[in-house]
Design a protein around this motif. Structure first.
Motif, PDB file in Angstrom:
ATOM      1  N   GLY A  47       0.649  -1.033   0.038  1.00 31.64           N
ATOM      2  CA  GLY A  47       0.004  -0.030   0.138  1.00 31.64           C
ATOM      3  C   GLY A  47       0.675   1.074   0.137  1.00 31.64           C
ATOM      4  O   GLY A  47       2.007   1.352  -0.658  1.00 31.64           O
ATOM      5  N   PHE A  48       0.422   2.144   0.935  1.00 27.77           N
ATOM      6  CA  PHE A  48       1.172   3.637   0.764  1.00 27.77           C
ATOM      7  C   PHE A  48       2.309   3.587   2.115  1.00 27.77           C
ATOM      8  O   PHE A  48       1.963   2.743   2.932  1.00 27.77           O
ATOM      9  CB  PHE A  48       0.219   4.876   0.678  1.00 27.77           C
ATOM     10  N   TRP A  49       2.997   4.338   1.922  1.00 24.65           N
ATOM     11  CA  TRP A  49       3.898   4.484   3.201  1.00 24.65           C
ATOM     12  C   TRP A  49       3.528   5.640   3.992  1.00 24.65           C
ATOM     13  O   TRP A  49       3.313   6.969   3.561  1.00 24.65           O
ATOM     14  CB  TRP A  49       5.383   4.833   2.593  1.00 24.65           C
ATOM     15  N   TRP A  50       3.401   5.325   5.361  1.00 26.18           N
ATOM     16  CA  TRP A  50       2.793   6.277   6.238  1.00 26.18           C
ATOM     17  C   TRP A  50       3.493   7.827   6.039  1.00 26.18           C
ATOM     18  O   TRP A  50       2.938   8.696   6.067  1.00 26.18           O
ATOM     19  CB  TRP A  50       3.097   5.943   7.824  1.00 26.18           C
ATOM     20  N   ALA A  51       5.034   7.701   6.266  1.00 22.74           N
ATOM     21  CA  ALA A  51       5.769   9.099   6.288  1.00 22.74           C
ATOM     22  C   ALA A  51       5.624  10.088   5.282  1.00 22.74           C
ATOM     23  O   ALA A  51       5.697  10.961   5.086  1.00 22.74           O
ATOM     24  CB  ALA A  51       7.209   8.568   6.739  1.00 22.74           C
ATOM     25  N   GLU A  52       5.189   9.243   3.809  1.00 20.23           N
ATOM     26  CA  GLU A  52       5.239   9.880   2.792  1.00 20.23           C
ATOM     27  C   GLU A  52       3.886  10.583   2.457  1.00 20.23           C
ATOM     28  O   GLU A  52       3.836  11.373   1.816  1.00 20.23           O
ATOM     29  CB  GLU A  52       5.392   8.663   1.505  1.00 20.23           C
ATOM     30  N   THR A  78      -4.769   1.363   2.926  1.00 22.21           N
ATOM     31  CA  THR A  78      -4.023   0.742   3.828  1.00 22.21           C
ATOM     32  C   THR A  78      -2.419   0.915   3.518  1.00 22.21           C
ATOM     33  O   THR A  78      -1.712   1.084   2.463  1.00 22.21           O
ATOM     34  CB  THR A  78      -4.134  -0.705   4.050  1.00 22.21           C
ATOM     35  N   ALA A  79      -1.666   0.955   4.541  1.00 21.09           N
ATOM     36  CA  ALA A  79      -0.243   1.419   4.674  1.00 21.09           C
ATOM     37  C   ALA A  79       0.443   0.071   4.460  1.00 21.09           C
ATOM     38  O   ALA A  79       0.264  -0.943   5.311  1.00 21.09           O
ATOM     39  CB  ALA A  79       0.141   2.115   5.786  1.00 21.09           C
ATOM     40  N   ASP A  80       1.866   0.284   3.899  1.00 24.03           N
ATOM     41  CA  ASP A  80       2.667  -0.823   4.113  1.00 24.03           C
ATOM     42  C   ASP A  80       2.924  -1.180   5.741  1.00 24.03           C
ATOM     43  O   ASP A  80       3.332  -0.039   6.342  1.00 24.03           O
ATOM     44  CB  ASP A  80       3.969  -0.587   3.408  1.00 24.03           C
ATOM     45  N   ALA A  81       3.093  -2.509   6.113  1.00 22.16           N
ATOM     46  CA  ALA A  81       3.130  -2.452   7.424  1.00 22.16           C
ATOM     47  C   ALA A  81       4.367  -2.268   8.093  1.00 22.16           C
ATOM     48  O   ALA A  81       4.568  -1.479   9.113  1.00 22.16           O
ATOM     49  CB  ALA A  81       3.000  -4.257   7.893  1.00 22.16           C
ATOM     50  N   PRO A  85       4.815   2.913  12.528  1.00 22.05           N
ATOM     51  CA  PRO A  85       5.779   3.114  13.588  1.00 22.05           C
ATOM     52  C   PRO A  85       5.640   2.272  14.795  1.00 22.05           C
ATOM     53  O   PRO A  85       6.654   2.052  15.585  1.00 22.05           O
ATOM     54  CB  PRO A  85       5.940   4.585  13.977  1.00 22.05           C
ATOM     55  N   GLU A  86       4.444   1.675  14.915  1.00 23.42           N
ATOM     56  CA  GLU A  86       4.348   0.632  15.733  1.00 23.42           C
ATOM     57  C   GLU A  86       4.263  -0.777  15.278  1.00 23.42           C
ATOM     58  O   GLU A  86       4.068  -1.774  16.134  1.00 23.42           O
ATOM     59  CB  GLU A  86       2.810   0.861  16.674  1.00 23.42           C
ATOM     60  N   ASP A  87       4.704  -0.826  14.115  1.00 27.84           N
ATOM     61  CA  ASP A  87       4.759  -2.490  13.651  1.00 27.84           C
ATOM     62  C   ASP A  87       5.985  -3.007  14.490  1.00 27.84           C
ATOM     63  O   ASP A  87       7.031  -2.475  14.900  1.00 27.84           O
ATOM     64  CB  ASP A  87       5.413  -2.269  12.277  1.00 27.84           C
ATOM     65  N   PRO A  88       6.085  -4.342  14.737  1.00 28.73           N
ATOM     66  CA  PRO A  88       6.944  -4.995  15.588  1.00 28.73           C
ATOM     67  C   PRO A  88       8.098  -4.935  14.914  1.00 28.73           C
ATOM     68  O   PRO A  88       9.231  -5.098  15.669  1.00 28.73           O
ATOM     69  CB  PRO A  88       6.524  -6.450  15.399  1.00 28.73           C
ATOM     70  N   SER A  89       8.431  -4.735  13.664  1.00 29.36           N
ATOM     71  CA  SER A  89       9.734  -4.619  12.944  1.00 29.36           C
ATOM     72  C   SER A  89      10.552  -3.353  13.671  1.00 29.36           C
ATOM     73  O   SER A  89      11.706  -3.591  13.575  1.00 29.36           O
ATOM     74  CB  SER A  89       9.539  -4.592  11.424  1.00 29.36           C
ATOM     75  N   GLU A  94      11.057   5.400  14.706  1.00 30.63           N
ATOM     76  CA  GLU A  94      11.363   7.093  15.204  1.00 30.63           C
ATOM     77  C   GLU A  94      10.326   7.930  14.559  1.00 30.63           C
ATOM     78  O   GLU A  94      10.317   9.277  14.893  1.00 30.63           O
ATOM     79  CB  GLU A  94      12.698   7.552  14.749  1.00 30.63           C
ATOM     80  N   ASP A  95       9.350   7.481  13.823  1.00 30.27           N
ATOM     81  CA  ASP A  95       8.392   8.251  12.992  1.00 30.27           C
ATOM     82  C   ASP A  95       7.334   8.675  13.962  1.00 30.27           C
ATOM     83  O   ASP A  95       6.223   8.326  13.855  1.00 30.27           O
ATOM     84  CB  ASP A  95       7.761   7.599  11.839  1.00 30.27           C
ATOM     85  N   VAL A  96       7.720   9.765  14.846  1.00 30.69           N
ATOM     86  CA  VAL A  96       6.530  10.266  15.685  1.00 30.69           C
ATOM     87  C   VAL A  96       5.601  11.019  14.996  1.00 30.69           C
ATOM     88  O   VAL A  96       4.327  11.052  15.530  1.00 30.69           O
ATOM     89  CB  VAL A  96       7.236  11.421  16.856  1.00 30.69           C
ATOM     90  N   ILE A  97       5.515  11.758  13.751  1.00 26.11           N
ATOM     91  CA  ILE A  97       4.720  12.197  13.221  1.00 26.11           C
ATOM     92  C   ILE A  97       3.660  11.461  12.624  1.00 26.11           C
ATOM     93  O   ILE A  97       2.263  11.526  12.985  1.00 26.11           O
ATOM     94  CB  ILE A  97       5.117  13.222  12.015  1.00 26.11           C
ATOM     95  N   SER A  98       3.882  10.316  12.017  1.00 29.25           N
ATOM     96  CA  SER A  98       2.962   9.332  11.653  1.00 29.25           C
ATOM     97  C   SER A  98       2.302   8.631  12.962  1.00 29.25           C
ATOM     98  O   SER A  98       1.216   8.279  12.755  1.00 29.25           O
ATOM     99  CB  SER A  98       3.630   7.888  10.757  1.00 29.25           C
ATOM    100  N   ARG A  99       3.175   8.372  13.955  1.00 30.40           N
ATOM    101  CA  ARG A  99       2.716   8.016  15.152  1.00 30.40           C
ATOM    102  C   ARG A  99       1.375   8.715  15.718  1.00 30.40           C
ATOM    103  O   ARG A  99       0.429   8.133  16.146  1.00 30.40           O
ATOM    104  CB  ARG A  99       3.640   7.622  16.110  1.00 30.40           C
TER     105      ARG A  99
END
Length: 268
Positions: A47-52, A78-81, A85-89, A94-99
């Motif tokens: 899907g899309f990337w959150w930060a973008e 839906t975003a790429d897993a 920023p809360e994905d187990p990986s 560090e992406d607090v904006i997306s969080r």
């Protein structure tokens, strides 16, 4: 302490009152994100990337721009897993904006109810931004309305932008003359060195067999094939470039830089 007149004046009580230069006519930006798809190389949902989405959205709204979110087909996206920023990986932990936006109900509604690209009127917006993620590499080939709309924005002289794997749109966007839009243009996008890094990471984590590539083709190579001039900064460095009214950003760490360059171009 704020002065009493400031506190009691409703016009000054909202953080959204950003006092743009022309408050009656704010700049308007359309951000396009990918509809959900399935990777033909890995079998993963894409899907899309959150930060973008979130980083440009944050920058634009902070200066008083109005932003609407579109997708080629409309509807829920839906975003790429791994962009979560809360994905187990913890790939983007560090992406607090997306969080923050992920837990903003009003923002989430934008993703759950994207407008189809057929409803995007060029005359209603000052800028078009195509965000990336893995989705564009697998879904944009058939997104013919997006191909046309991207060219319409560009040929109308509007700021027309693509970010990371969203630069995949340049593989398909053709001028009315029949020439590839990217021919003769200096652009950036997800770099070969970054594709190599991502591939090796999946091999090291045991997610893919050695030698299996995440992407079916590469932005950098395709830009060159179509007659464009590909440039980049370092590995995972935030970087964006403008050639006329065409703006491109290198990868998912370049959302802020891409938005800054657009704001510098459009003004307030």
């Amino acid at each position: 302490m704020f002065p009493r007149t400031f506190v009691n004046d409703p016009a000054h009580m909202s953080h959204k009152n950003l006092n743009p230069v022309d408050p009656a006519h704010p700049k308007r930006v359309a951000i396009v994100i990918s509809n959900p798809g399935v990777s033909s190389t890995t079998g993963w949902p894409v899907g899309f990337w959150w930060a973008e989405l979130t980083h440009p959205y944050f920058k634009f709204t902070e200066v008083g721009y109005q932003v609407e979110v579109f997708s080629p087909e409309g509807g829920a996206c839906t975003a790429d897993a791994m962009s979560d920023p809360e994905d187990p990986s913890q790939w983007q932990a560090e992406d607090v904006i997306s969080r923050g936006y992920k837990h903003d109900p009003a923002f989430v509604k934008l993703i759950e109810n994207t407008r189809p690209i057929t409803e995007l009127a060029v005359e209603d917006f000052d800028c078009l931004v195509v965000a990336g993620g893995q989705g564009p590499m697998f879904t944009f080939e058939n997104a013919t309305a997006l191909h046309t709309k991207f060219t319409e924005f560009y040929e109308a002289g509007k700021v027309t932008a693509a970010l990371c794997h969203g630069v995949a749109i340049l593989r398909y966007a053709t001028l009315t003359s029949g020439e590839p839009l990217v021919a003769g243009k200096t652009v950036t996008g997800f770099a070969n060195i970054e594709e190599d890094f991502a591939d090796r990471s999946t091999w090291d984590m045991g997610l893919l067999e050695n030698g299996t590539h995440i992407m079916p083709w590469r932005i950098e190579d395709e830009v060159g094939r179509l007659g464009g001039n590909y440039v980049r900064s370092g590995l995972w460095s935030g970087f964006a470039i403008r050639d006329g009214n065409l703006v491109t950003g290198q990868q998912n760490f370049s959302g802020g830089e891409t938005a800054d360059l657009i704001i510098e171009t459009l003004g307030r």
